[in-house]
Design an enzyme around this catalytic site. Structure first.
Site, PDB file in Angstrom:
ATOM      1  CB  SER A 144      42.630  55.491  32.188  1.00 45.10           C
ATOM      2  OG  SER A 144      42.850  54.117  32.303  1.00 45.10           O
ATOM      3  CD  GLU A 162      44.215  51.141  23.634  1.00 49.78           C
ATOM      4  OE1 GLU A 162      44.039  51.341  24.832  1.00 49.78           O
ATOM      5  OE2 GLU A 162      43.317  50.739  22.869  1.00 49.78           O
ATOM      6  N   GLY A 193      36.133  55.872  26.855  1.00 49.62           N
ATOM      7  CA  GLY A 193      34.973  55.184  27.435  1.00 49.62           C
ATOM      8  C   GLY A 193      34.506  54.043  26.554  1.00 49.62           C
ATOM      9  CB  SER A 208      35.962  48.651  29.325  1.00 49.20           C
ATOM     10  OG  SER A 208      37.169  48.473  28.632  1.00 49.20           O
ATOM     11  CG  ASN A 233      49.864  40.979  26.439  1.00 48.73           C
ATOM     12  OD1 ASN A 233      49.301  42.029  26.107  1.00 48.73           O
ATOM     13  ND2 ASN A 233      51.106  40.936  26.875  1.00 48.73           N
ATOM     14  CD  GLU A 234      45.990  36.300  28.281  1.00 51.19           C
ATOM     15  OE1 GLU A 234      45.504  37.444  28.366  1.00 51.19           O
ATOM     16  OE2 GLU A 234      46.951  35.923  28.978  1.00 51.19           O
TER      17      GLU A 234
HETATM   18  C1  LIG Z   1      45.168  50.059  33.901  1.00 48.48           C
HETATM   19  C2  LIG Z   1      44.003  49.871  33.006  1.00 48.48           C
HETATM   20  C3  LIG Z   1      43.516  50.946  32.308  1.00 48.48           C
HETATM   21  C4  LIG Z   1      42.405  50.820  31.499  1.00 48.48           C
HETATM   22  N1  LIG Z   1      41.914  51.930  30.888  1.00 48.48           N
HETATM   23  C5  LIG Z   1      40.784  51.838  30.151  1.00 48.48           C
HETATM   24  C6  LIG Z   1      40.199  53.003  29.586  1.00 48.48           C
HETATM   25  O1  LIG Z   1      40.707  54.105  29.753  1.00 48.48           O
HETATM   26  N2  LIG Z   1      39.067  52.869  28.880  1.00 48.48           N
HETATM   27  C7  LIG Z   1      38.487  51.655  28.671  1.00 48.48           C
HETATM   28  O2  LIG Z   1      37.483  51.603  27.983  1.00 48.48           O
HETATM   29  N3  LIG Z   1      39.007  50.523  29.198  1.00 48.48           N
HETATM   30  C8  LIG Z   1      40.141  50.593  29.954  1.00 48.48           C
HETATM   31  N4  LIG Z   1      40.672  49.460  30.523  1.00 48.48           N
HETATM   32  C9  LIG Z   1      39.955  48.203  30.384  1.00 48.48           C
HETATM   33  C10 LIG Z   1      40.627  47.226  29.436  1.00 48.48           C
HETATM   34  O3  LIG Z   1      40.405  47.610  28.117  1.00 48.48           O
HETATM   35  C11 LIG Z   1      40.039  45.843  29.741  1.00 48.48           C
HETATM   36  O4  LIG Z   1      40.468  45.493  31.020  1.00 48.48           O
HETATM   37  C12 LIG Z   1      40.445  44.808  28.756  1.00 48.48           C
HETATM   38  O5  LIG Z   1      39.857  45.030  27.499  1.00 48.48           O
HETATM   39  C13 LIG Z   1      40.077  43.385  29.227  1.00 48.48           C
HETATM   40  O6  LIG Z   1      38.741  43.308  29.611  1.00 48.48           O
HETATM   41  P1  LIG Z   1      38.352  42.722  31.046  1.00 48.48           P
HETATM   42  O7  LIG Z   1      39.168  43.409  32.058  1.00 48.48           O
HETATM   43  O8  LIG Z   1      36.888  42.778  31.166  1.00 48.48           O
HETATM   44  O9  LIG Z   1      38.830  41.214  31.041  1.00 48.48           O
HETATM   45  P2  LIG Z   1      38.036  39.981  30.420  1.00 48.48           P
HETATM   46  O10 LIG Z   1      37.705  40.271  29.008  1.00 48.48           O
HETATM   47  O11 LIG Z   1      36.953  39.585  31.322  1.00 48.48           O
HETATM   48  O12 LIG Z   1      39.167  38.887  30.436  1.00 48.48           O
HETATM   49  C14 LIG Z   1      39.550  38.130  31.599  1.00 48.48           C
HETATM   50  C15 LIG Z   1      40.622  37.145  31.184  1.00 48.48           C
HETATM   51  O13 LIG Z   1      40.103  36.271  30.175  1.00 48.48           O
HETATM   52  C16 LIG Z   1      40.907  36.309  29.022  1.00 48.48           C
HETATM   53  N5  LIG Z   1      40.079  36.199  27.822  1.00 48.48           N
HETATM   54  C17 LIG Z   1      38.938  36.839  27.528  1.00 48.48           C
HETATM   55  N6  LIG Z   1      38.505  36.516  26.305  1.00 48.48           N
HETATM   56  C18 LIG Z   1      39.408  35.670  25.784  1.00 48.48           C
HETATM   57  C19 LIG Z   1      39.557  35.005  24.538  1.00 48.48           C
HETATM   58  N7  LIG Z   1      38.674  35.134  23.547  1.00 48.48           N
HETATM   59  N8  LIG Z   1      40.652  34.243  24.351  1.00 48.48           N
HETATM   60  C20 LIG Z   1      41.564  34.105  25.349  1.00 48.48           C
HETATM   61  N9  LIG Z   1      41.485  34.692  26.529  1.00 48.48           N
HETATM   62  C21 LIG Z   1      40.417  35.467  26.751  1.00 48.48           C
HETATM   63  C22 LIG Z   1      41.578  37.670  29.066  1.00 48.48           C
HETATM   64  O14 LIG Z   1      42.755  37.682  28.306  1.00 48.48           O
HETATM   65  C23 LIG Z   1      41.832  37.839  30.549  1.00 48.48           C
HETATM   66  O15 LIG Z   1      43.003  37.134  30.883  1.00 48.48           O
HETATM   67  C24 LIG Z   1      41.785  49.563  31.343  1.00 48.48           C
HETATM   68  C25 LIG Z   1      42.290  48.462  32.020  1.00 48.48           C
HETATM   69  C26 LIG Z   1      43.385  48.600  32.849  1.00 48.48           C
HETATM   70  C27 LIG Z   1      43.893  47.408  33.576  1.00 48.48           C
END
Ligand SMILES: Cc1cc2nc3c(=O)[nH]c(=O)nc-3n(C[C@H](O)[C@H](O)[C@H](O)COP(=O)(O)OP(=O)(O)OC[C@H]3O[C@@H](n4cnc5c(N)ncnc54)[C@H](O)[C@@H]3O)c2cc1C
Lengths: 340, 388
Positions: B160, B243, B126, B128, B371-372
């Site tokens: 997840s 991770e 927990g 995000s 990956n960014e």
């Molecule tokens: C299948 C799956 C399972 C997951 N499981 C868990 C879980 O169990 N627990 C949990 O806590 N979270 C979980 N997550 C969440 C995951 O950790 C987040 O999706 C991730 O950290 C990205 O955050 P966001 O989705 O809010 O994207 P955002 O942070 O909003 O990013 C959107 C886009 O902007 C880019 N971006 C953002 N900041 C920057 C920067 N500084 N430089 C360049 N590019 C940038 C990102 O790379 C992305 O392409 C899961 C996600 C997925 C898809």
């Protein structure tokens, strides 16, 4: 499972690295472009004294009787320095081939002098049209169909072909097959020539890629635009990261292939040729990416003949393409995968 | 250097292989991210645990076999090659587990490790929040100390398997006046805590694999703090290295998938003409999996000699996640019109597993730090490029 080099192997590479840093700086590489034979004065003799030229030659012939695995790290250093001397063809291809397959008199005639560096050997890849350093070599290993021949200088003609990398002295070699020069008519030996050459090219390519990355990281951290280093920009950072990743994975692949070649089989009994092909693909792709990224991140200064970057760009292109390019080696592995 | 496995390592591998061959469920389990599938996978974790296979590299006291890194990698290779069910408690065993070993108190080890290994307590992450994804340090879920408890208010998301998990490991803000990395704490939260409400969210494949967690005056005992209060960020960073690097995604998974891809190619080319360009892509995927494998063994040797994984875990994360996408995209190309079919379709190939694999692979470049973000980390911490 122990995937690391011995202290001796690492120290040997460091020795080579130090020699090259002192005797083969970019200015020396540049000067070799103007030299009639494309040489760095004195370097060959210094290298001979370390034993690196004769690593793979038998002790009886003054060599160190060691394997590809002992050569792979030094070969990376030759790439890192963009060394113009044809060490790879001499030490990593021709000498081991002669050591393994030459009849007594041929081995006696050449190996001792090759190990001490007084005779220069070269080798042509079955995949390539031209042979490196053929004009000044004393003996060339040449492949034709399933045969490998050891052809002395007087028995072939070499027509120089200028390379974009002036440090690489290529030639079209004309020769006639005859029983006197035959080293082997076993196709496995032709494959061995290719494998040894491709592995050596891969190791050098990794070294070239590392140098390109180092030069680029240093440059973008220093060059300022908009009042800050260009390297703070994410687009620039990501170019660099991509190169770092490609090299991070190419390295172990090359080291594994060196181990497999030295053993004659892969860690789980596989065909070492496939390990070599995988390594060459990873290394060629990595160095291609490094060349593109390095030039882009340098901007126009990298596009000049004055800037040293060009020495590694051109070497990178050449190594990527020679001894079988990535497409050739993917196909080789593809045929094996398709057969199952 | 000796790249052969030792006789002991080969024996270990054979033992794993034999056990798996004899014990893998004959019928595939229902999908993990459904209520019945979740419980079925829990049952499989118990079987693994009883036979001593659920946490091979853990201490024996907690159900492990105390094997080394190489044996663990071999275990993973065998596990994925065998086609055994997915591991429902991966987040517990591979993410929280190493962090608990490093930061937990002896009481916490006694309390949590065995039930985790046995599948009795399944864990979800927990971290995000709706407004905090990549920028994890901006999280706002608060946990205010009140006597022997923390009182939580806020929301987590993308958790997840959070809908059915028994416990969550959370990052919360324990100092309400703090900013960014300071004032965060790492808290272990029972799923049945009063004041915690969970809502499943459908993933791209439609399965309710995500959960949103809503905390309203949710009380969690303060003994569930992992590490010191206010030190949550450094504890969390220990988890992220696991991770991103070899713990979460050992090469076995991709090696097995690459082997299956080569097999799919052979089946397809026996039936019809396959474009040579597609074979080229099969080879790329196969080579990438092989390169990941050997880079990992090289890393294992480095770690065993006292080296650290550090930021190079980010290189591994980018590499495995992108190779996984390419590998599955190639399989779909090989399948042609059949590529888009899912399990229910009468003509689905391999029970639609290539499409479901593709859907899962696509999330790899997003989770565990996008990956960014990884490429930023590589540039700044591996290569030393300036931040500002
Ligand atoms: C299948 C799956 C399972 C997951 N499981 C868990 C879980 O169990 N627990 C949990 O806590 N979270 C979980 N997550 C969440 C995951 O950790 C987040 O999706 C991730 O950290 C990205 O955050 P966001 O989705 O809010 O994207 P955002 O942070 O909003 O990013 C959107 C886009 O902007 C880019 N971006 C953002 N900041 C920057 C920067 N500084 N430089 C360049 N590019 C940038 C990102 O790379 C992305 O392409 C899961 C996600 C997925 C898809």
């Amino acid at each position: 499972m122990q995937f690391s080099f011995t202290d001796d192997q690492v120290m040997f590479a460091e020795t080579v690295r130090d020699i090259l840093a002192n005797e083969c700086p970019p200015s020396a590489v540049r000067a070799s472009w103007e030299d009639p034979d494309g040489r760095v004065p004195g370097l060959w003799e210094t290298l001979a004294a370390t034993g690196v030229l004769g690593v793979a030659a038998p002790e009886a012939h003054g060599g160190l009787d060691m394997s590809t695995l002992d050569l792979v790290l030094p070969l990376e250093e030759f790439g890192y320095a963009a060394c113009p001397e044809p060490v790879a063809e001499h030490a990593a291809v021709a000498i081991p081939l002669l050591s393994g397959h030459a009849a007594g008199p041929v081995a006696d005639e050449w190996l001792g002098r090759a190990a001490e560096g007084t005779a220069l050997l070269t080798a042509g890849s079955p995949t390539d049209a031209f042979v490196l350093a053929a004009e000044r070599a004393d003996l060339a290993l040449l492949c034709a169909d399933d045969e490998v021949h050891a052809v002395p200088a007087g028995s072939y003609t070499a027509v120089a072909q200028a390379s974009v990398d002036h440090a690489r002295r290529l030639a079209r070699v004309d020769w006639t097959r005859g029983p006197d020069t035959l080293l082997s008519d076993d196709p496995a030996v032709v494959r061995e020539v290719l494998d040894r050459g491709a592995l050596a090219a891969a190791a050098q390519a990794v070294g070239v890629g590392r140098r390109l990355l180092d030069l680029t990281v240093a440059y973008v951290a220093e060059r300022e635009q908009f009042g800050r280093p260009v390297g703070v920009n994410q687009a620039v950072k990501h170019h660099c990261s991509n190169v770092a990743i490609a090299l991070e994975f190419a390295g172990p692949s090359v080291h594994k292939a060196a181990w497999s070649c030295a053993q004659g089989e892969g860690p789980e009994g596989g065909d070492p040729s496939l390990d070599v092909s995988t390594a060459k693909v990873l290394a060629s792709d990595a160095v291609d990416l490094a060349c593109r990224a390095a030039l882009q991140c340098h901007g126009a200064i990298g596009y000049t003949i004055e800037h040293d970057l060009q020495l590694w760009l051109k070497r990178g292109w050449a190594l990527s393409a020679s001894w079988g390019d990535a497409a050739f080696h993917r196909r080789r592995v593809g045929e094996a995968l398709a057969a199952g | 250097m000796d790249l052969r496995f030792t006789a002991d390592q080969r024996d270990f591998r054979d033992e794993v292989r034999t056990w798996l061959a004899e014990n893998i469920p004959a019928e595939p389990l229902p999908p993990m991210d459904t209520p019945e599938g979740f419980e079925a996978h829990r049952g499989w974790e118990r079987i693994l645990f009883d036979a001593g296979w659920s946490v091979v590299n853990w201490p024996e006291a907690y159900g492990g076999r105390e094997v080394g890194l190489v044996e663990w990698l071999l275990f993973e290779e065998e596990y994925y090659r065998s086609g055994a069910p997915g591991r429902v408690n991966t987040n517990g065993i591979t993410l929280l587990g190493p962090t608990l070993f490093a930061y937990g108190t002896p009481e916490q080890h006694e309390r949590f490790m065995r039930p985790m290994a046995a599948g009795d307590e399944i864990w979800a992450q927990g971290w995000s929040e709706p407004d905090s994804g990549s920028d994890l340090a901006s999280i706002s879920t608060r946990a205010i100390r009140d006597g022997d408890d923390f009182v939580l208010n806020g929301q987590k998301t993308w958790c997840s398997r959070g809908a059915w998990a028994d416990w969550m490991f959370c990052i919360v803000r324990t100092d309400p006046d703090s900013e960014r990395h300071r004032g965060l704490s790492y808290l272990l939260v029972p799923a049945d805590s009063p004041g915690l409400e969970r809502r499943p969210v459908g993933r791209l494949d439609g399965e309710p694999a995500f959960a949103e967690l809503f905390f309203s005056d949710c009380r969690v005992p303060a003994v569930n703090l992992l590490g010191e209060e206010g030190q949550g960020w450094s504890v969390a960073m220990a988890t992220t290295s696991s991770e991103r690097g070899l713990n979460l995604r050992a090469p076995g998974r991709f090696l097995a998938a690459a082997g299956r891809l080569a097999d799919l190619y052979r089946r397809a080319s026996a039936e019809h003409d396959v474009d040579p360009g597609v074979l080229d892509q099969v080879v790329r995927a196969w080579m990438a999996a092989d390169a990941y494998r050997w880079q990992t063994y090289a890393t294992a040797s480095r770690l065993q000699a006292g080296g650290e994984l550090g930021a190079s875990a980010s290189m591994m994360k980018v590499f495995w996640s992108e190779l996984d996408v390419e590998l599955h995209a190639t399989a779909l190309r090989l399948l042609g019109s059949h590529g888009e079919l899912v399990a229910d379709a009468p003509e689905a190939v391999d029970a639609g597993s290539w499409m479901s694999g593709y859907l899962f692979a696509l999330s790899g470049p997003i989770y565990a730090g996008t990956n960014e973000i990884q490429r930023n980390i590589i540039a700044e911490r591996v290569l030393g490029l300036p931040r500002k």
